[in-house]
Design a protein around this motif. Structure first.
Motif, mmCIF file in Angstrom:
data_model
loop_
_atom_site.group_PDB
_atom_site.id
_atom_site.type_symbol
_atom_site.label_atom_id
_atom_site.label_comp_id
_atom_site.label_asym_id
_atom_site.label_seq_id
_atom_site.Cartn_x
_atom_site.Cartn_y
_atom_site.Cartn_z
ATOM 1 N N ASP A 192 0.811 -1.218 0.000
ATOM 2 C CA ASP A 192 0.000 0.000 0.000
ATOM 3 C C ASP A 192 0.843 1.266 0.000
ATOM 4 O OD1 ASP A 192 1.016 -0.342 2.545
ATOM 5 O OD2 ASP A 192 -0.686 0.678 3.487
ATOM 6 N N THR A 194 3.099 1.937 2.437
ATOM 7 C CA THR A 194 3.616 2.149 3.792
ATOM 8 C C THR A 194 5.086 1.754 3.857
ATOM 9 O OG1 THR A 194 1.486 1.868 4.888
ATOM 10 C CG2 THR A 194 3.450 1.343 6.189
ATOM 11 N N ARG A 215 -5.868 -3.140 6.527
ATOM 12 C CA ARG A 215 -4.473 -3.461 6.239
ATOM 13 C C ARG A 215 -3.849 -3.950 7.546
ATOM 14 N NH1 ARG A 215 -2.518 2.240 4.281
ATOM 15 N NH2 ARG A 215 -4.080 2.843 5.826
ATOM 16 N N ASP A 230 -5.028 6.172 4.115
ATOM 17 C CA ASP A 230 -6.125 5.506 3.406
ATOM 18 C C ASP A 230 -7.329 5.469 4.346
ATOM 19 O OD1 ASP A 230 -7.933 3.944 2.055
ATOM 20 O OD2 ASP A 230 -6.451 2.454 1.407
ATOM 21 N N ARG A 233 -9.374 2.245 4.701
ATOM 22 C CA ARG A 233 -8.767 0.997 5.175
ATOM 23 C C ARG A 233 -7.800 1.287 6.310
ATOM 24 N NH1 ARG A 233 -5.992 -2.134 0.416
ATOM 25 N NH2 ARG A 233 -5.044 -0.075 0.128
#
Length: 383
Positions: A192, A194, A215, A230, A233
């Motif tokens: 994602d 990160t 996540r 996000d 999520r």
């Protein structure tokens, strides 16, 4: 190795301003003596004259340190030898280098000197375990695609790993685990976006593609995370029985099995921490300290100290010798044993993680009657 003369100038300026520690004062006065100058002569100078001398001595001393660094025989000293018995020890690497140079080639009792085979500091490196169980030693691989799982590529570039999900073809969720052994640290960019920095002796377990709702990752040891925002999520880090939930934030979590507590330190954003029936929400600058008896939010936490490892430093704050040596065990991939009484005094200060093991042990040997010896990958501390 010190390359910036401003570090030395800063020490001399603090001496000039009267803010240097007693040990640093002693070091500067020894250096002034070697340059045929007494303390009273320094005291009689005006500020401009002192500043000029600081510039000169700082540059000269830098050259002097460079010439004298890395002797083939490392010497271990105790504080009692120099009459420095104090409640705590300021561990400034500059002071150590001054001390080694000033005492170079002077007579040292045989019991206080040890010739050792040195151990270098830790470095970047990790093991990636793929969904099929295959293990990749990342620091032994070249740049490029190191694995493809359900169309998701794991890309290695300049010592960092990142995941490319553009070609994901679906199928069941696959999980990877990145593990840093002792003596290694590593950075990975998750699917994602990160970014995660793993300290030594740590791991992160994560899917190659995150779900649409959450996540979730599992971490052991210590990690610093910059979570990609996000709102749809939440990002959840599980550490043992503790969940740390964020949307987008920067934080550090330290959860080694052999440490007394789990610490979550927030730099940016907000996190919600849940441990069974206990819950806390952190704001920037706060830290949650958690163990079987404690669930406490520390306001005004030292966030710089919490992430010092990521920036290449050991930072000790009222740290006992066992706390200090647990960090050394992980970073230098060594074991530690104690003979006699375990020292009770505390260390305070900042030391580069780029120093060799012998240099770190020389620093620790600035201690009340404590001697350190190294044999292979084992350090013995005697009191």
């Amino acid at each position: 190795m010190i390359t910036d003369p401003h570090i030395i100038q800063d020490l001399l300026k603090r001496y000039n301003e009267g803010t240097a520690t007693s040990r640093e004062q002693q070091i500067v006065e020894q250096w002034l003596t070697e340059n045929e100058m007494e303390h009273n002569e320094w005291a009689q100078m005006n500020n401009a004259e002192r500043d000029e001398l600081v510039k000169k001595l700082g540059t000269d001393l830098l050259h002097y340190i460079k010439e004298k660094e890395n002797p083939p025989v490392y010497r271990m000293y105790s504080f009692r030898r120099w009459g420095l018995i104090a409640a705590s020890v300021t561990l400034i690497l500059m002071s150590v280098l001054f001390f080694r140079i000033i005492n170079d080639k002077k007579d040292v009792p045989a019991s206080a000197a040890t010739t050792i085979v040195d151990v270098g500091p830790g470095k970047d490196g990790a093991i990636l375990t793929l969904a099929d169980g295959k293990q990749l030693v990342l620091d032994s691989l070249d740049n490029g695609v190191v694995a493809t799982q359900n169309g998701v590529q794991a890309l290695l570039k300049n010592g960092r790993l990142a995941y490319n999900v553009k070609e994901h073809i679906g199928g069941k969720v696959l999980y990877n685990t990145m593990t840093t052994p002792k003596g290694r640290q590593y950075q990975v960019t998750l699917p994602d976006g990160t970014q995660v920095w793993l300290n030594a002796a740590s791991s992160i377990h994560f899917p190659t593609v995150f779900s649409d709702k959450k996540r979730a990752v599992i971490i052991t040891g210590e990690a610093y995370l910059e979570v990609a925002p996000d709102p749809q999520r939440p990002f959840v880090v599980t550490v043992g029985k503790t969940d740390i939930e964020v949307l987008g934030t920067h934080f550090n979590v330290m959860a080694y099995n052999n440490e007394e507590e789990i610490r979550t330190t927030l730099l940016e954003g907000s996190v919600k921490i849940t441990d069974e029936d206990r819950t806390a929400t952190l704001r920037p600058g706060e830290e949650l300290q958690l163990n079987a008896r404690q669930f406490e939010v520390i306001r005004g936490a030292d966030v710089a100290a919490a992430v010092a490892w990521k920036n290449g430093w050991f930072v000790f704050k009222d740290a006992g010798i066992q706390t200090v040596m647990r960090q050394a065990e992980r970073w230098y991939n060594i074991s530690v044993k104690y003979e006699g009484r375990i020292p009770e005094k505390q260390f305070n200060g900042k030391v580069s993680r780029n120093v060799t093991l012998s240099e770190l042990m020389e620093i620790l040997s600035f201690y009340d009657d404590m001697k350190c010896t190294i044999s292979g990958d084992t350090i013995t501390i005697k009191q």
